[in-house]
Motif scaffolding. Structure first.
Motif, PDB file in Angstrom:
ATOM      1  N   GLY A 406       0.810  -1.220   0.000  1.00 10.48           N
ATOM      2  CA  GLY A 406       0.000   0.000   0.000  1.00 10.48           C
ATOM      3  C   GLY A 406       0.843   1.269   0.000  1.00 10.48           C
ATOM      4  N   PHE A 407       0.328   2.300  -0.661  1.00  9.50           N
ATOM      5  CA  PHE A 407       1.039   3.579  -0.761  1.00  9.50           C
ATOM      6  C   PHE A 407       0.324   4.704  -0.035  1.00  9.50           C
ATOM      7  CE2 PHE A 407       3.471   1.770  -4.291  1.00  9.50           C
ATOM      8  CZ  PHE A 407       4.699   2.339  -4.043  1.00  9.50           C
ATOM      9  N   ALA A 408      -0.808   4.388   0.607  1.00 13.33           N
ATOM     10  CA  ALA A 408      -1.660   5.488   1.059  1.00 13.33           C
ATOM     11  C   ALA A 408      -1.569   5.804   2.546  1.00 13.33           C
ATOM     12  CB  ALA A 408      -3.105   5.173   0.699  1.00 13.33           C
ATOM     13  N   LEU A 409      -0.861   4.969   3.311  1.00 13.58           N
ATOM     14  CA  LEU A 409      -0.996   5.100   4.764  1.00 13.58           C
ATOM     15  C   LEU A 409      -0.105   6.165   5.409  1.00 13.58           C
ATOM     16  CD1 LEU A 409      -1.405   1.391   5.868  1.00 13.58           C
ATOM     17  CD2 LEU A 409      -3.046   3.235   6.151  1.00 13.58           C
ATOM     18  N   GLU A 410       1.014   6.486   4.754  1.00 13.48           N
ATOM     19  CA  GLU A 410       2.006   7.311   5.449  1.00 13.48           C
ATOM     20  C   GLU A 410       1.666   8.789   5.510  1.00 13.48           C
ATOM     21  OE1 GLU A 410       5.969   4.836   4.939  1.00 13.48           O
ATOM     22  OE2 GLU A 410       6.115   6.937   4.411  1.00 13.48           O
ATOM     23  N   ALA A 411       1.349   9.351   4.371  1.00 10.78           N
ATOM     24  CA  ALA A 411       1.068  10.783   4.319  1.00 10.78           C
ATOM     25  C   ALA A 411      -0.242  10.943   3.571  1.00 10.78           C
ATOM     26  CB  ALA A 411       2.188  11.507   3.583  1.00 10.78           C
ATOM     27  N   PRO A 412      -1.314  11.307   4.256  1.00 10.70           N
ATOM     28  CA  PRO A 412      -2.605  11.348   3.586  1.00 10.70           C
ATOM     29  C   PRO A 412      -2.556  12.228   2.342  1.00 10.70           C
ATOM     30  CG  PRO A 412      -2.750  12.232   5.814  1.00 10.70           C
ATOM     31  CD  PRO A 412      -1.349  11.785   5.611  1.00 10.70           C
ATOM     32  N   GLY A 413      -2.999  11.681   1.236  1.00  9.68           N
ATOM     33  CA  GLY A 413      -3.067  12.505   0.025  1.00  9.68           C
ATOM     34  C   GLY A 413      -1.895  12.338  -0.907  1.00  9.68           C
ATOM     35  N   VAL A 414      -0.742  11.865  -0.415  1.00 14.22           N
ATOM     36  CA  VAL A 414       0.440  11.731  -1.279  1.00 14.22           C
ATOM     37  C   VAL A 414       0.857  10.260  -1.304  1.00 14.22           C
ATOM     38  CG1 VAL A 414       2.777  12.553  -1.707  1.00 14.22           C
ATOM     39  CG2 VAL A 414       1.169  13.989  -0.479  1.00 14.22           C
ATOM     40  N   ALA A 415       1.225   9.774  -2.500  1.00 19.61           N
ATOM     41  CA  ALA A 415       1.637   8.371  -2.598  1.00 19.61           C
ATOM     42  C   ALA A 415       3.041   8.206  -2.033  1.00 19.61           C
ATOM     43  CB  ALA A 415       1.586   7.919  -4.057  1.00 19.61           C
ATOM     44  N   ARG A 416       3.135   7.661  -0.842  1.00 16.81           N
ATOM     45  CA  ARG A 416       4.425   7.415  -0.197  1.00 16.81           C
ATOM     46  C   ARG A 416       4.359   6.075   0.510  1.00 16.81           C
ATOM     47  NH1 ARG A 416       8.131  11.339   0.493  1.00 16.81           N
ATOM     48  NH2 ARG A 416       9.224  10.079   2.013  1.00 16.81           N
ATOM     49  N   ALA A 417       5.482   5.397   0.598  1.00 13.39           N
ATOM     50  CA  ALA A 417       5.515   4.154   1.370  1.00 13.39           C
ATOM     51  C   ALA A 417       6.923   3.941   1.871  1.00 13.39           C
ATOM     52  CB  ALA A 417       5.092   2.980   0.506  1.00 13.39           C
ATOM     53  N   LEU A 418       7.038   3.345   3.051  1.00 10.44           N
ATOM     54  CA  LEU A 418       8.346   2.967   3.587  1.00 10.44           C
ATOM     55  C   LEU A 418       9.271   4.174   3.630  1.00 10.44           C
ATOM     56  CD1 LEU A 418       8.320  -0.128   1.308  1.00 10.44           C
ATOM     57  CD2 LEU A 418       8.272  -0.284   3.788  1.00 10.44           C
ATOM     58  N   SER A 419       8.702   5.358   3.845  1.00 15.07           N
ATOM     59  CA  SER A 419       9.418   6.635   3.919  1.00 15.07           C
ATOM     60  C   SER A 419       9.920   7.130   2.568  1.00 15.07           C
ATOM     61  CB  SER A 419      10.601   6.588   4.890  1.00 15.07           C
ATOM     62  OG  SER A 419      10.179   6.139   6.128  1.00 15.07           O
ATOM     63  N   TYR A 420       9.590   6.455   1.488  1.00 17.71           N
ATOM     64  CA  TYR A 420      10.073   6.880   0.180  1.00 17.71           C
ATOM     65  C   TYR A 420       8.920   7.309  -0.717  1.00 17.71           C
ATOM     66  CZ  TYR A 420      14.220   4.303   1.591  1.00 17.71           C
ATOM     67  OH  TYR A 420      15.307   3.844   2.269  1.00 17.71           O
ATOM     68  N   SER A 421       9.237   8.189  -1.649  1.00 17.27           N
ATOM     69  CA  SER A 421       8.280   8.499  -2.713  1.00 17.27           C
ATOM     70  C   SER A 421       8.256   7.299  -3.658  1.00 17.27           C
ATOM     71  CB  SER A 421       8.730   9.747  -3.463  1.00 17.27           C
ATOM     72  OG  SER A 421       9.960   9.470  -4.098  1.00 17.27           O
ATOM     73  N   VAL A 422       7.286   7.301  -4.576  1.00 21.38           N
ATOM     74  CA  VAL A 422       7.209   6.219  -5.560  1.00 21.38           C
ATOM     75  C   VAL A 422       8.513   6.164  -6.368  1.00 21.38           C
ATOM     76  CG1 VAL A 422       5.952   5.398  -7.594  1.00 21.38           C
ATOM     77  CG2 VAL A 422       4.700   6.416  -5.672  1.00 21.38           C
ATOM     78  N   SER A 423       9.054   7.340  -6.735  1.00 20.38           N
ATOM     79  CA  SER A 423      10.317   7.358  -7.490  1.00 20.38           C
ATOM     80  C   SER A 423      11.444   6.747  -6.662  1.00 20.38           C
ATOM     81  CB  SER A 423      10.729   8.786  -7.860  1.00 20.38           C
ATOM     82  OG  SER A 423       9.661   9.483  -8.387  1.00 20.38           O
ATOM     83  N   GLY A 424      11.465   7.046  -5.358  1.00 21.86           N
ATOM     84  CA  GLY A 424      12.503   6.507  -4.471  1.00 21.86           C
ATOM     85  C   GLY A 424      12.447   4.984  -4.439  1.00 21.86           C
ATOM     86  N   ILE A 425      11.248   4.438  -4.336  1.00 22.71           N
ATOM     87  CA  ILE A 425      11.126   2.974  -4.294  1.00 22.71           C
ATOM     88  C   ILE A 425      11.527   2.369  -5.630  1.00 22.71           C
ATOM     89  CG2 ILE A 425       9.484   1.079  -4.065  1.00 22.71           C
ATOM     90  CD1 ILE A 425       8.371   2.369  -1.748  1.00 22.71           C
ATOM     91  N   LYS A 426      11.153   3.037  -6.705  1.00 22.26           N
ATOM     92  CA  LYS A 426      11.566   2.536  -8.038  1.00 22.26           C
ATOM     93  C   LYS A 426      13.090   2.522  -8.142  1.00 22.26           C
ATOM     94  CE  LYS A 426       7.749   2.507 -10.914  1.00 22.26           C
ATOM     95  NZ  LYS A 426       7.578   1.763 -12.139  1.00 22.26           N
ATOM     96  N   TYR A 427      13.709   3.574  -7.638  1.00 27.47           N
ATOM     97  CA  TYR A 427      15.171   3.667  -7.704  1.00 27.47           C
ATOM     98  C   TYR A 427      15.822   2.527  -6.911  1.00 27.47           C
ATOM     99  CZ  TYR A 427      19.866   5.583  -7.015  1.00 27.47           C
ATOM    100  OH  TYR A 427      21.217   5.743  -6.968  1.00 27.47           O
ATOM    101  N   VAL A 428      15.294   2.274  -5.705  1.00 28.54           N
ATOM    102  CA  VAL A 428      15.874   1.201  -4.884  1.00 28.54           C
ATOM    103  C   VAL A 428      15.707  -0.151  -5.569  1.00 28.54           C
ATOM    104  CG1 VAL A 428      15.646  -0.075  -2.716  1.00 28.54           C
ATOM    105  CG2 VAL A 428      15.590   2.411  -2.689  1.00 28.54           C
ATOM    106  N   THR A 429      14.525  -0.419  -6.119  1.00 23.34           N
ATOM    107  CA  THR A 429      14.324  -1.728  -6.748  1.00 23.34           C
ATOM    108  C   THR A 429      15.280  -1.912  -7.937  1.00 23.34           C
ATOM    109  OG1 THR A 429      12.489  -0.849  -8.059  1.00 23.34           O
ATOM    110  CG2 THR A 429      11.908  -2.012  -6.062  1.00 23.34           C
ATOM    111  N   GLN A 430      15.551  -0.813  -8.623  1.00 17.90           N
ATOM    112  CA  GLN A 430      16.483  -0.901  -9.751  1.00 17.90           C
ATOM    113  C   GLN A 430      17.906  -1.193  -9.256  1.00 17.90           C
ATOM    114  OE1 GLN A 430      17.090   2.735 -11.945  1.00 17.90           O
ATOM    115  NE2 GLN A 430      17.561   1.621 -13.788  1.00 17.90           N
TER     116      GLN A 430
END
Ligand SMILES: Cc1cc2nc3c(=O)[nH]c(=O)nc-3n(C[C@H](O)[C@H](O)[C@H](O)COP(=O)(O)OP(=O)(O)OC[C@H]3O[C@@H](n4cnc5c(N)ncnc54)[C@H](O)[C@@H]3O)c2cc1C
Length: 552
Positions: A406-430
């Motif tokens: 899930g991406f919705a729990l951390e900051a209401p209204g903004v897609a964030r998870a595990l303290s990272y933005s979606v771009s941050g998570i994409k970068y880590v997975t890469q």
């Protein structure tokens, strides 16, 4: 001794609960019971930026800043598919402006974090809670929890020769888990990770002296059989630890001192940084920390911080979870005292939301370990983790798999998870998988909203001392909040399915009504739609007659 709220433990979780209760409702009578006299040592030094915001809310950010802890702007990693070092920055694409210290909580400092000497940091926080009016009792241990059914009726204390009775009780006792154990709450550990950490502190490490007051990147370096952390925590003191599988440690038959010193010698960058430094020589160790409690609250009690659960230190997330859970518990108690919302709804929002966050962190930690090609001696251990987690390792599927948390729990209204933005998570997975990823928003141009099997419900938003109910769609344990950028994207997706039209109508509203620049709005819209596709809220297709969205 009678009070409104009794908090067991004066670590970061306990201080956060106490300080926020007093900040928003000074008339509340709050007692904190702490078995140690502060300052006391504690491992867990590397913050994430989400903590800075809470420190500001508590009113203690300036005091923490005045303690001159190194400013953390991210981490440098030797981890994943190659031997190359790579950085994960909290301010991607920007240079950190090294402003004079003490600084203010403004500009770039809102995106940064601290690396803290816990003996100093925890005392600053506890003293601040005291200053706000909490009755802080140091050197006093909770020895017995008295219960009646699911209620706590009192706490027996070691040295006040008395009991304490309160309307609400909060267990912030860390791994002691005083209330969790008193109610015999079960725990689960949905991961194959079973690690041990060995650490010591060093004086005058090279980096701590030369970069101690500027923006620093913590160093996380993997070896064939475990990984080292190197975290400057003051201008002269550095925390250096080694983490390895407990089974591997046992099989070596070596002492923890021997393993620790071998690991440092084997890592060229860290051994160079420590070549003129002096170890304090108090080697400590702990193991098996991954768990989440089945229940986080009861009739008149709550768990916050490590007593709820903990995920592997590779994520530097423990303190963030301690502060954020402490904040939520404070808000819920304030709300219960005001009688605003249904108590059962508040408790279930906290339990489901925070448990999901801890489990999501465990899932992320599984990914970090199982996709580390540098763990040459730990290949079997890695494949065991990957198998238990059901992991596939290319970047795209790893991203989609992480999105299941899930991406919705951390900051209401903004897609964030595990303290990272979606771009941050994409970068880590890469970085970890060594393969490229795609943005689905850039590869597709027909976006169909799928809400038919979701229910319309409310979820809790914790803001400015109050809890409000906001509309969301819920499917299983997934939430799609109708607020912030999510709301804007949803409004557009309900009107159109064509990518260009969706983006344009969103951009229009966000730049004219919400005050975003078009560059920021475009990033947020792209990230939000990517998260919605990954979570299954949007089905993405290609219409060859229509253009693609030019995403940066
Ligand atoms: C090896 C390792 C490395 C870590 N690294 C990081 C990191 O880099 N970044 C990060 O964010 N987190 C890290 N963590 C996690 C972090 O240390 C914890 O998440 C954090 O300390 C939790 O805060 P807390 O307030 O819940 O508990 P604690 O900080 O443990 O505080 C609990 C307090 O309760 C008191 N207490 C206990 N029992 C009683 C009793 N009976 N009566 C009264 N008082 C009592 C204790 O004395 C203590 O002061 C790491 C953890 C480990 C194990």
């Amino acid at each position: 001794m009678k009070c409104d709220v009794a908090i067991i433990g004066g670590g970061p979780a306990g201080s956060t609960v106490g300080a926020l209760l007093k900040r928003y409702e000074p008339s509340i009578d709050v007692a904190i019971i702490e078995r140690e006299h502060f300052p006391r040592e504690h491992v867990g030094e590397s913050h994430l930026p989400a903590i800075s915001q809470i420190l500001d809310e508590i009113g203690v950010w300036d005091k923490v800043e005045a303690a001159n802890f190194p400013v953390k702007i991210g981490g440098t990693y030797r981890w994943g598919a190659t031997d190359e070092l790579w950085d994960l920055s909290f301010i991607p694409g920007q240079t950190f402006m090294d402003v004079p210290r003490p600084g203010k909580y403004e500009g770039q400092r809102r995106q940064t974090a601290f690396q803290v000497d816990r003996s100093v940091y925890d005392k600053v926080l506890l003293d601040h809670a005291r200053g706000l009016g909490c009755n802080v009792n140091e050197g006093v241990k909770v020895t017995i929890v008295e219960t009646d059914g699911d209620r706590v009726t009192g706490l027996k204390l070691s040295s006040l020769e008395s009991e304490i009775e309160a309307r609400y009780y909060v267990d912030c006792s860390g791994d002691a888990g005083i209330l969790r154990r008193a109610f015999d709450i079960g725990v689960e550990s949905p991961t194959a990770l079973r690690n041990i950490a060995i650490w010591d502190y060093w004086q005058d490490a090279e980096w701590a002296i030369t970069l101690g007051t500027g923006g620093t990147l913590i160093q996380i370096m993997s070896l064939g059989w475990g990984w080292l952390w190197f975290i400057p925590i003051s201008p002269t003191r550095t925390s250096v630890g080694f983490v390895l599988p407990a089974s591997y440690y046992k099989a070596t038959g070596k002492s923890k001192e021997a393993i620790y010193s071998e690991a440092i010698k084997a890592e060229p960058l860290i051994s160079k940084l420590l070549s003129h430094a002096r170890p304090e020589g108090v080697i400590q160790a702990t193991k098996d920390w991954n768990f989440v409690a089945d229940r986080l609250c009861g009739d008149n009690w709550f768990l916050a911080g490590d007593s709820c659960g903990f995920a592997d230190p590779i994520l530097s997330a423990g303190m963030t979870l301690a502060h954020t859970s402490g904040r939520k518990v404070a808000y819920i108690i304030l709300d219960l005292l005001r009688g605003n919302h249904d108590p059962e709804w508040l408790k279930s929002e906290y339990t489901s939301g925070h448990r999901a966050q801890i489990k999501h962190h465990m899932q992320f930690a599984d990914f970090w370990y199982s996709s580390n090609g540098r763990f040459t001696d730990l290949k079997e251990y890695c494949s065991e983790i990957a198998e238990t987690a059901g992991l596939t390792l290319d970047a795209d599927s790893a991203f989609r798999w992480l999105a299941t948390g899930g991406f919705a729990l951390e900051a209401p209204g903004v897609a964030r998870a595990l303290s990272y933005s979606v771009s941050g998570i994409k970068y880590v997975t890469q970085q970890l998988s060594g393969s490229d990823w795609d943005w689905q928003v850039a590869k597709t141009n027909l976006w169909l909203l799928k809400l038919s099997d979701a229910t319309e419900e409310n979820f809790a938003v914790f803001e400015a001392g109050c809890i409000s109910k906001l509309k969301c769609y819920r499917r299983g344990d997934k939430i799609l909040p109708v607020t912030g950028v999510y709301q804007r994207v949803l409004e557009s997706l309900k009107k159109d399915v064509d990518a260009i039209l969706v983006i344009n109508s969103c951009l229009e509203v966000m730049t004219t009504q919400d005050g975003y620049s078009s560059a920021v709005a475009m990033t947020l819209i792209g990230e939000t739609i990517e998260a919605l596709i990954a979570e299954g809220w949007v089905k993405a297709k290609v219409n060859s007659q229509r253009p693609m969205v030019p995403m940066a």
